[in-house]
Write a protein that holds these residues in place. Structure first.
Motif, PDB file in Angstrom:
ATOM      1  N   GLN A 152      26.716   6.446  49.074  1.00 44.78           N
ATOM      2  CA  GLN A 152      25.715   5.413  49.305  1.00 44.78           C
ATOM      3  C   GLN A 152      24.364   6.055  49.617  1.00 44.78           C
ATOM      4  O   GLN A 152      24.281   7.238  49.934  1.00 44.78           O
ATOM      5  N   LEU A 153      23.305   5.265  49.538  1.00 46.24           N
ATOM      6  CA  LEU A 153      21.985   5.748  49.924  1.00 46.24           C
ATOM      7  C   LEU A 153      22.021   6.292  51.353  1.00 46.24           C
ATOM      8  O   LEU A 153      22.677   5.727  52.234  1.00 46.24           O
ATOM      9  N   GLY A 154      21.319   7.402  51.571  1.00 46.71           N
ATOM     10  CA  GLY A 154      21.253   7.993  52.898  1.00 46.71           C
ATOM     11  C   GLY A 154      22.424   8.884  53.248  1.00 46.71           C
ATOM     12  O   GLY A 154      22.483   9.405  54.364  1.00 46.71           O
ATOM     13  N   ASN A 193      31.817   9.985  35.934  1.00 44.63           N
ATOM     14  CA  ASN A 193      32.775  10.554  34.975  1.00 44.63           C
ATOM     15  C   ASN A 193      33.912   9.596  34.645  1.00 44.63           C
ATOM     16  O   ASN A 193      34.857   9.965  33.944  1.00 44.63           O
ATOM     17  N   GLY A 194      33.815   8.380  35.156  1.00 48.56           N
ATOM     18  CA  GLY A 194      34.852   7.387  34.914  1.00 48.56           C
ATOM     19  C   GLY A 194      35.735   7.144  36.115  1.00 48.56           C
ATOM     20  O   GLY A 194      36.462   6.150  36.178  1.00 48.56           O
ATOM     21  N   SER A 195      35.651   8.056  37.090  1.00 43.36           N
ATOM     22  CA  SER A 195      36.474   7.900  38.296  1.00 43.36           C
ATOM     23  C   SER A 195      35.611   7.935  39.560  1.00 43.36           C
ATOM     24  O   SER A 195      36.133   8.179  40.646  1.00 43.36           O
ATOM     25  N   GLY A 196      34.302   7.718  39.408  1.00 44.86           N
ATOM     26  CA  GLY A 196      33.436   7.615  40.568  1.00 44.86           C
ATOM     27  C   GLY A 196      32.861   8.919  41.074  1.00 44.86           C
ATOM     28  O   GLY A 196      32.291   8.957  42.165  1.00 44.86           O
ATOM     29  N   GLY A 213      16.994  17.220  47.202  1.00 45.11           N
ATOM     30  CA  GLY A 213      17.221  16.840  48.595  1.00 45.11           C
ATOM     31  C   GLY A 213      16.675  15.466  48.940  1.00 45.11           C
ATOM     32  O   GLY A 213      15.954  15.308  49.937  1.00 45.11           O
ATOM     33  N   TRP A 214      17.035  14.481  48.142  1.00 42.07           N
ATOM     34  CA  TRP A 214      16.519  13.125  48.338  1.00 42.07           C
ATOM     35  C   TRP A 214      17.632  12.116  48.100  1.00 42.07           C
ATOM     36  O   TRP A 214      18.358  12.196  47.098  1.00 42.07           O
ATOM     37  N   HIS A 215      17.762  11.149  49.042  1.00 40.57           N
ATOM     38  CA  HIS A 215      18.788  10.110  48.873  1.00 40.57           C
ATOM     39  C   HIS A 215      18.313   8.783  49.477  1.00 40.57           C
ATOM     40  O   HIS A 215      19.137   7.972  49.899  1.00 40.57           O
ATOM     41  N   ASP A 216      16.991   8.576  49.518  1.00 42.68           N
ATOM     42  CA  ASP A 216      16.457   7.377  50.161  1.00 42.68           C
ATOM     43  C   ASP A 216      16.244   6.206  49.211  1.00 42.68           C
ATOM     44  O   ASP A 216      16.024   5.079  49.650  1.00 42.68           O
ATOM     45  N   ASP A 217      16.229   6.482  47.906  1.00 41.69           N
ATOM     46  CA  ASP A 217      16.122   5.405  46.911  1.00 41.69           C
ATOM     47  C   ASP A 217      16.652   5.919  45.579  1.00 41.69           C
ATOM     48  O   ASP A 217      17.048   7.078  45.454  1.00 41.69           O
ATOM     49  N   TYR A 218      16.661   5.027  44.574  1.00 41.07           N
ATOM     50  CA  TYR A 218      17.171   5.384  43.252  1.00 41.07           C
ATOM     51  C   TYR A 218      16.056   5.705  42.264  1.00 41.07           C
ATOM     52  O   TYR A 218      16.309   5.849  41.070  1.00 41.07           O
ATOM     53  N   GLU A 219      14.827   5.814  42.733  1.00 41.42           N
ATOM     54  CA  GLU A 219      13.674   5.931  41.847  1.00 41.42           C
ATOM     55  C   GLU A 219      13.117   7.345  41.746  1.00 41.42           C
ATOM     56  O   GLU A 219      12.806   7.816  40.646  1.00 41.42           O
ATOM     57  N   GLY A 272      24.025   8.290  43.177  1.00 45.26           N
ATOM     58  CA  GLY A 272      25.226   8.013  43.956  1.00 45.26           C
ATOM     59  C   GLY A 272      26.414   8.847  43.539  1.00 45.26           C
ATOM     60  O   GLY A 272      27.352   9.016  44.310  1.00 45.26           O
ATOM     61  N   TYR A 273      26.357   9.408  42.310  1.00 45.42           N
ATOM     62  CA  TYR A 273      27.524  10.138  41.798  1.00 45.42           C
ATOM     63  C   TYR A 273      27.388  11.623  42.100  1.00 45.42           C
ATOM     64  O   TYR A 273      26.557  12.328  41.540  1.00 45.42           O
ATOM     65  N   THR A 274      28.204  12.088  43.031  1.00 45.10           N
ATOM     66  CA  THR A 274      28.179  13.473  43.474  1.00 45.10           C
ATOM     67  C   THR A 274      29.496  14.145  43.103  1.00 45.10           C
ATOM     68  O   THR A 274      30.452  13.488  42.680  1.00 45.10           O
TER      69      THR A 274
END
Length: 291
Positions: free
Chosen positions: A111-113, A61-64, A270-276, A103-105
């Motif tokens: 970060q990953l994981g 959103n512009g601020s991470g 429920g996945w955060h192991d890669d960006y794909e 990465g944007y929550t």
């Protein structure tokens, strides 16, 4: 003489009648188009009352942090090309909710994981467009009925499609994800927090899980009801011949739960192991009631 006048006026009369008939036909056609538009708007309003929700997508959103989209931009289809990759309206009036880990929550960059990303709706139950617009389990009856289809979930096969989420509340610690409805490789599961040890906050350290039924990639409606502080669920999936009426799960207020709450629905991957890897959910209808 009278005969001649009649002969002269007859063509004029025919022209006037033809014009009036044509005008009436045009008016009827215009009315029909207007009625169709009104019916389409009413159908959309019945399926999702947008003023009671905002949308989160995992874009900066512009601020991470993740981007919040409010109801007027959804109604006006003013989402922009990047947002429209994650959320868009289909020809049948349903909405596609796509997500992957970026990465944007909602709580900042991850970060990953670490944390998970989502394309998800958050309730404003009175339509006040503020995150202070929440409800208490201690009074009234609160119902969510959300109709969805999980198109696919890559990676570990898990995405959360509905929630009762606790809000930071005066005198209480944390903001618990109190009830989570998870699609896990085709099976609907309930993950619900139970009473913590004395002095501890409500967290997943004290959760229980229930496997309800297998819906696979079929359309289903999941129902959550909080009545007199108690949690009930229901599930309907015509394609699988599933029709589970409201079933008691847990007494929250009776066990000391005091957080204010809001409903959520969508695609919390429920996945955060890669960006794909990615997940996609189609939302057909969501109805809430608060009495």
């Amino acid at each position: 003489m009278m005969k001649k006048k009649f002969i002269i006026l007859l063509p004029l009369l025919v022209m006037v009648l033809a014009f009036n008939c044509s005008s009436s036909q045009d008016e009827n056609e215009n009315t029909t188009e207007e009625e169709q538009t009104e019916q389409e708007e009413e159908t959309t309003e019945e399926n999702i009352v947008w003023k009671n929700w905002y949308l989160s997508v995992p874009l900066n959103n512009g601020s991470g942090s993740a981007t919040s989209i409010f109801y007027q931009d959804i109604i006006d289809d003013n989402l922009g090309p990047q947002t429209s990759k994650y959320f868009y309206k289909n020809d049948d009036g349903s909405y596609t909710m796509y997500t992957k880990f970026t990465g944007y929550t909602t709580s900042g960059y991850s970060q990953l994981g670490d944390k998970y990303c989502r394309t998800e709706l958050r309730e404003f139950w009175r339509g006040n467009q503020t995150t202070t617009d929440n409800w208490s389990m201690a009074t009234g009856t609160h119902i969510l009925e959300t109709t969805l289809k999980v198109d696919y979930v890559e990676g570990n096969g898990r995405t959360i499609v509905a929630q009762v989420h606790g809000k930071e509340t005066t005198g209480l610690e944390g903001a618990p994800a109190t009830i989570k409805i998870r699609w896990n490789s085709g099976t609907i599961q309930i993950d619900y927090y139970t009473k913590p040890d004395e002095g501890e906050p409500w967290t997943s350290a004290f959760d229980d899980k229930l496997d309800i039924a297998k819906v696979d990639n079929e359309v289903f409606t999941f129902k959550i009801k909080i009545e007199n502080g108690k949690f009930y669920y229901g599930l309907v999936c015509e394609a699988k011949d599933i029709n589970i009426d409201y079933t008691f799960v847990y007494d929250y207020v009776g066990n000391g739960y005091g957080h204010e709450n809001y409903f959520k629905t969508g695609n919390y991957f429920g996945w955060h192991d890669d960006y794909e890897k990615a997940a996609q959910v189609t939302l057909y209808k969501v109805v809430t009631e608060h009495n």
